[in-house]
Motif scaffolding. Structure first.
Motif: not given
Ligand code: G3P
Ligand code: CA
Length: 245
Positions: A30-36, A1-4, A226-233
């Motif tokens: 797992y990572g960082i989310e950002l907007d461009v 599970m990828n957590i961003y 539901f077995k999602v692969d990742g979430i953004f929080t």
């Protein structure tokens, strides 16, 4: 599970700033989310809204401001107004920060309202400059932009962002077809659209599902089932602990 960490560690620090990104580095995510977006003088900058008004002491669209004007802005939040890491960063500055870490990055092109010329090409070039092709996913709500990205053939994975509004126009079947047509590795739906059928159908078509923006533990637990692969929080520390325990 990828957590961003969505817009960085944005539940506690000012979103999409170097400060919020630095506070995401040691959380074990797992990572960082950002907007461009792109400035008037064509520089890629990291910010959520099309305008600077909500968070900074200025007014106007990013596309009408130069980088110099943007760098002069001070954050409205009194607690951070003297913090030099709470300015609008360039994408280059953020990549420089993330490259030496083991973190992945989701770069969202904010081109669903404004068609920034060559944003796809410019983002790809910058990711290549930092040799981060394998650690980056580029996402957007804009289907034309996904097509452009697939033609650039850059080896950087892409994701189709799906909101309730997009979903209304054709449902899951159409959304998954768009992913296939645009060679997307991922679909990134809003959490309220996701159920078991959604995840199973996507997986049947070899499309991975990463869900935005999940700040509730109850919803998180449902999505795990539901077995999602990742979430953004916005609360990566708390949710990362639940998921990986
Ligand atoms: O990338 C997922 C999510 O960030 C999309 O919504 O409005 O928070 O950019 P928003
Ligand atoms: Ca985003």
């Amino acid at each position: 599970m990828n957590i961003y960490a969505h817009r960085g560690n944005s539940g506690f620090f000012p979103e999409n700033t170097i400060c919020a990104f630095k506070k995401s580095l040691d959380l074990g995510v797992y990572g960082i989310e950002l907007d461009v977006h792109k400035t008037k003088d064509g520089i890629l900058v990291v910010h959520h809204d099309e305008t600077v008004d909500r968070m900074f002491d200025g007014k106007g669209y990013i596309k009408k401001l130069t980088l110099e004007q943007i760098k002069e802005l001070t954050i409205k939040d009194d607690e951070y107004k003297d913090n030099p890491e709470c300015k609008i960063p360039t994408l280059d500055e953020v990549l420089e920060l993330i490259e030496p870490t083991n973190l992945n990055l989701n770069i969202e092109l904010k081109n669903n309202k404004i068609a920034y010329k060559d944003i796809e090409k410019d983002v790809v070039a910058l990711v290549k400059k930092y040799k981060m092709e394998k650690r980056v996913v580029i996402s957007t709500f804009n289907v034309k932009s996904l097509k452009k990205l697939s033609k650039l053939n850059s080896k950087i994975k892409t994701a189709y962002l799906v909101s309730a509004l997009t979903f209304k126009r054709g449902g899951l079947k159409k959304a998954l077809k768009t992913c296939k047509d645009c060679k997307c590795t991922y679909i990134h739906p809003s959490y309220d659209l996701v159920n078991k059928e959604f995840v199973d159908e996507a997986h049947k078509k070899d499309i991975l599902v990463q869900v935005y923006t999940v700040n509730s533990i109850t919803i998180m637990r449902k999505l795990i089932k539901f077995k999602v692969d990742g979430i953004f929080t916005n609360y990566p520390k708390i949710i990362n602990t639940i998921v990986n325990d």
